[in-house]
Motif scaffolding. Structure first.
Motif, PDB file in Angstrom:
ATOM      1  N   ALA A   1       0.839  -1.206   0.000  1.00 11.91           N
ATOM      2  CA  ALA A   1       0.000   0.000   0.000  1.00 11.91           C
ATOM      3  C   ALA A   1       0.874   1.256   0.000  1.00 11.91           C
ATOM      4  N   CYS A   2       1.942   1.234   0.770  1.00  9.32           N
ATOM      5  CA  CYS A   2       2.861   2.381   0.778  1.00  9.32           C
ATOM      6  C   CYS A   2       3.506   2.583  -0.596  1.00  9.32           C
ATOM      7  N   CYS A   3       3.853   1.481  -1.253  1.00  5.73           N
ATOM      8  CA  CYS A   3       4.444   1.582  -2.590  1.00  5.73           C
ATOM      9  C   CYS A   3       3.427   2.106  -3.605  1.00  5.73           C
ATOM     10  N   THR A   4       2.163   1.765  -3.412  1.00  2.21           N
ATOM     11  CA  THR A   4       1.117   2.291  -4.295  1.00  2.21           C
ATOM     12  C   THR A   4       1.066   3.808  -4.168  1.00  2.21           C
ATOM     13  N   VAL A   5       1.168   4.301  -2.946  1.00  9.03           N
ATOM     14  CA  VAL A   5       1.195   5.746  -2.723  1.00  9.03           C
ATOM     15  C   VAL A   5       2.466   6.339  -3.317  1.00  9.03           C
ATOM     16  N   GLY A   6       3.606   5.710  -3.023  1.00 11.76           N
ATOM     17  CA  GLY A   6       4.891   6.219  -3.497  1.00 11.76           C
ATOM     18  C   GLY A   6       5.062   6.123  -4.999  1.00 11.76           C
ATOM     19  N   GLY A   7       4.373   5.171  -5.621  1.00 11.36           N
ATOM     20  CA  GLY A   7       4.476   4.999  -7.059  1.00 11.36           C
ATOM     21  C   GLY A   7       3.588   5.946  -7.847  1.00 11.36           C
ATOM     22  N   ARG A   8       2.901   6.805  -7.137  1.00 16.58           N
ATOM     23  CA  ARG A   8       2.016   7.800  -7.757  1.00 16.58           C
ATOM     24  C   ARG A   8       1.052   7.166  -8.737  1.00 16.58           C
ATOM     25  N   ARG A   9       0.423   6.078  -8.301  1.00 14.02           N
ATOM     26  CA  ARG A   9      -0.588   5.435  -9.125  1.00 14.02           C
ATOM     27  C   ARG A   9      -1.894   6.181  -8.930  1.00 14.02           C
ATOM     28  N   GLY A  10      -2.911   5.798  -9.640  1.00 17.00           N
ATOM     29  CA  GLY A  10      -4.186   6.506  -9.619  1.00 17.00           C
ATOM     30  C   GLY A  10      -4.924   6.379  -8.296  1.00 17.00           C
ATOM     31  N   PRO A  11      -5.937   7.231  -8.108  1.00 17.79           N
ATOM     32  CA  PRO A  11      -6.703   7.195  -6.856  1.00 17.79           C
ATOM     33  C   PRO A  11      -7.436   5.869  -6.648  1.00 17.79           C
ATOM     34  N   LEU A  12      -7.882   5.231  -7.710  1.00 22.84           N
ATOM     35  CA  LEU A  12      -8.565   3.944  -7.568  1.00 22.84           C
ATOM     36  C   LEU A  12      -7.609   2.883  -7.037  1.00 22.84           C
ATOM     37  N   ASP A  13      -6.367   2.907  -7.489  1.00 21.81           N
ATOM     38  CA  ASP A  13      -5.361   1.971  -6.984  1.00 21.81           C
ATOM     39  C   ASP A  13      -5.095   2.202  -5.503  1.00 21.81           C
ATOM     40  N   LEU A  14      -5.035   3.459  -5.128  1.00 20.21           N
ATOM     41  CA  LEU A  14      -4.817   3.799  -3.724  1.00 20.21           C
ATOM     42  C   LEU A  14      -5.977   3.320  -2.856  1.00 20.21           C
ATOM     43  N   VAL A  15      -7.200   3.580  -3.292  1.00 20.42           N
ATOM     44  CA  VAL A  15      -8.390   3.133  -2.548  1.00 20.42           C
ATOM     45  C   VAL A  15      -8.395   1.610  -2.448  1.00 20.42           C
ATOM     46  N   ALA A  16      -8.090   0.927  -3.557  1.00 19.48           N
ATOM     47  CA  ALA A  16      -8.068  -0.543  -3.551  1.00 19.48           C
ATOM     48  C   ALA A  16      -7.042  -1.073  -2.556  1.00 19.48           C
ATOM     49  N   ALA A  17      -5.858  -0.497  -2.536  1.00 20.51           N
ATOM     50  CA  ALA A  17      -4.812  -0.951  -1.616  1.00 20.51           C
ATOM     51  C   ALA A  17      -5.223  -0.731  -0.167  1.00 20.51           C
ATOM     52  N   ILE A  18      -5.806   0.421   0.122  1.00 20.67           N
ATOM     53  CA  ILE A  18      -6.222   0.726   1.496  1.00 20.67           C
ATOM     54  C   ILE A  18      -7.372  -0.172   1.932  1.00 20.67           C
ATOM     55  N   VAL A  19      -8.348  -0.384   1.052  1.00 17.37           N
ATOM     56  CA  VAL A  19      -9.492  -1.233   1.391  1.00 17.37           C
ATOM     57  C   VAL A  19      -9.038  -2.678   1.599  1.00 17.37           C
ATOM     58  N   MET A  20      -8.135  -3.160   0.725  1.00 20.14           N
ATOM     59  CA  MET A  20      -7.640  -4.531   0.892  1.00 20.14           C
ATOM     60  C   MET A  20      -6.890  -4.669   2.209  1.00 20.14           C
ATOM     61  N   LEU A  21      -6.094  -3.682   2.548  1.00 19.78           N
ATOM     62  CA  LEU A  21      -5.370  -3.707   3.823  1.00 19.78           C
ATOM     63  C   LEU A  21      -6.343  -3.669   4.999  1.00 19.78           C
ATOM     64  N   ALA A  22      -7.363  -2.829   4.918  1.00 14.96           N
ATOM     65  CA  ALA A  22      -8.367  -2.751   5.989  1.00 14.96           C
ATOM     66  C   ALA A  22      -9.113  -4.074   6.142  1.00 14.96           C
ATOM     67  N   ALA A  23      -9.462  -4.701   5.027  1.00 16.84           N
ATOM     68  CA  ALA A  23     -10.165  -5.985   5.075  1.00 16.84           C
ATOM     69  C   ALA A  23      -9.290  -7.056   5.723  1.00 16.84           C
ATOM     70  N   MET A  24      -8.018  -7.072   5.338  1.00 18.29           N
ATOM     71  CA  MET A  24      -7.096  -8.046   5.913  1.00 18.29           C
ATOM     72  C   MET A  24      -6.889  -7.792   7.408  1.00 18.29           C
ATOM     73  N   LEU A  25      -6.762  -6.538   7.778  1.00 16.25           N
ATOM     74  CA  LEU A  25      -6.590  -6.179   9.185  1.00 16.25           C
ATOM     75  C   LEU A  25      -7.811  -6.592  10.000  1.00 16.25           C
ATOM     76  N   ASP A  26      -8.994  -6.323   9.455  1.00 21.85           N
ATOM     77  CA  ASP A  26     -10.230  -6.693  10.135  1.00 21.85           C
ATOM     78  C   ASP A  26     -10.310  -8.201  10.329  1.00 21.85           C
ATOM     79  N   LEU A  27      -9.986  -8.944   9.289  1.00 20.74           N
ATOM     80  CA  LEU A  27     -10.058 -10.399   9.362  1.00 20.74           C
ATOM     81  C   LEU A  27      -8.992 -10.964  10.304  1.00 20.74           C
ATOM     82  N   ALA A  28      -7.789 -10.410  10.247  1.00 23.69           N
ATOM     83  CA  ALA A  28      -6.694 -10.920  11.080  1.00 23.69           C
ATOM     84  C   ALA A  28      -6.899 -10.635  12.560  1.00 23.69           C
ATOM     85  N   THR A  29      -7.455  -9.473  12.862  1.00 21.64           N
ATOM     86  CA  THR A  29      -7.623  -9.099  14.265  1.00 21.64           C
ATOM     87  C   THR A  29      -8.973  -9.493  14.831  1.00 21.64           C
ATOM     88  N   GLY A  30      -9.920  -9.818  13.955  1.00 18.13           N
ATOM     89  CA  GLY A  30     -11.263 -10.146  14.425  1.00 18.13           C
ATOM     90  C   GLY A  30     -12.016  -8.939  14.936  1.00 18.13           C
TER      91      GLY A  30
END
Length: 190
Positions: free
Chosen positions: A17-46
Motif C-alpha cells: 500500500a505504501c508503494c502504491t502511494v509512493g508509485g504515484r498510481r491513480g486514486p482507484l489503486d490507492l483506494v483498492a490498496a487501502i481497502v484490501m489492507l483494511a479488510a485483511m486487518l479486520d479479518l486478522a484481528t477479528g
C-alpha cells in the motif's frame, strides 16, 4: 498457525500500500490498496468492522471498477512508432490487471474464511449446517489455487519487467502484494 499467517500477511500488504502511494498510481489503486489492507486487518484481528462477505462485495466492486478502467487504459491511442508510449500503456494495463486479480482473489479468500468462521460456530454444538464441510471444499480450493497460480505468474512477469527498467517501487509493490495474498491463501487453507 493460521493467526500468525493472517498477521504476517499484514506486513507485506502495508508495504505494498505504501508503494502504491509512493508509485504515484491513480486514486482507484490507492483506494483498492487501502481497502484490501483494511479488510485483511479486520479479518486478522477479528475486529468485526464488516462481515467478511461484505468485505468481499466491496473488493469485487473495486475489482470491477478497476476492470472498467482497464478498458479505458487499453483504449488510449498510442502511436505505433512510439515504443515508450506503448510500453507505458502495457505497463499500466498489466498493473490494472494485477490490482483487479488481487482484489478478486482476496474476495474469494474472504468468502472462504467466512465459511471457516461459520464452521467454528457449529463446532462442539452438536449442530452441523447442511452440506457444510470443514476447511475448503474441493471446487473452491481448485479455483482459488488456479487463480493464485495465474496471479503469481503475472506478478513475476511484472516484477521482472519492472526490475529491468529499474523501477524498484513497482517491484516491491508487486512482490509484497503477492506475498501478502499468498500468505492469506495459506491461512485460509489451514
Amino acid at each position: 498457525m493460521s493467526e500468525v499467517l493472517h498477521l504476517g500477511a499484514l506486513v507485506p500488504a502495508a508495504v505494498g500500500a505504501c508503494c502504491t502511494v509512493g508509485g504515484r498510481r491513480g486514486p482507484l489503486d490507492l483506494v483498492a490498496a487501502i481497502v484490501m489492507l483494511a479488510a485483511m486487518l479486520d479479518l486478522a484481528t477479528g475486529a468485526g468492522m464488516l462481515h467478511p462477505l461484505l468485505w468481499a462485495v466491496v473488493l469485487i466492486v473495486l475489482a470491477v471498477a478497476s476492470a472498467v478502467r482497464l478498458r479505458s487504459v487499453a483504449g488510449l491511442p498510442a502511436p505505433v512508432d512510439d515504443a515508450v508510449a506503448l510500453a507505458v500503456k502495457r505497463h499500466r494495463a498489466a498493473m490494472t490487471v494485477h490490482t483487479s486479480g488481487g482484489l478478486v482473489i482476496m474476495a474469494a479468500l474472504m468468502c472462504t474464511m467466512a465459511g471457516h468462521a461459520a464452521g467454528s460456530v457449529y463446532t462442539g454444538s452438536g449442530m452441523h449446517p447442511t452440506g457444510h464441510q470443514n476447511g475448503m471444499g474441493a471446487l473452491p480450493a481448485v479455483l482459488i489455487a488456479a487463480g493464485m497460480a495465474v496471479f503469481t505468474a503475472l506478478s513475476t512477469r511484472i516484477a521482472v519487467e519492472a526490475a529491468r527498467r529499474r523501477e524498484r517501487v513497482v517491484v516491491i509493490e508487486v512482490v509484497s502484494m503477492t506475498v501478502s495474498v499468498v500468505a492469506m491463501a495459506l491461512a485460509a487453507a489451514l
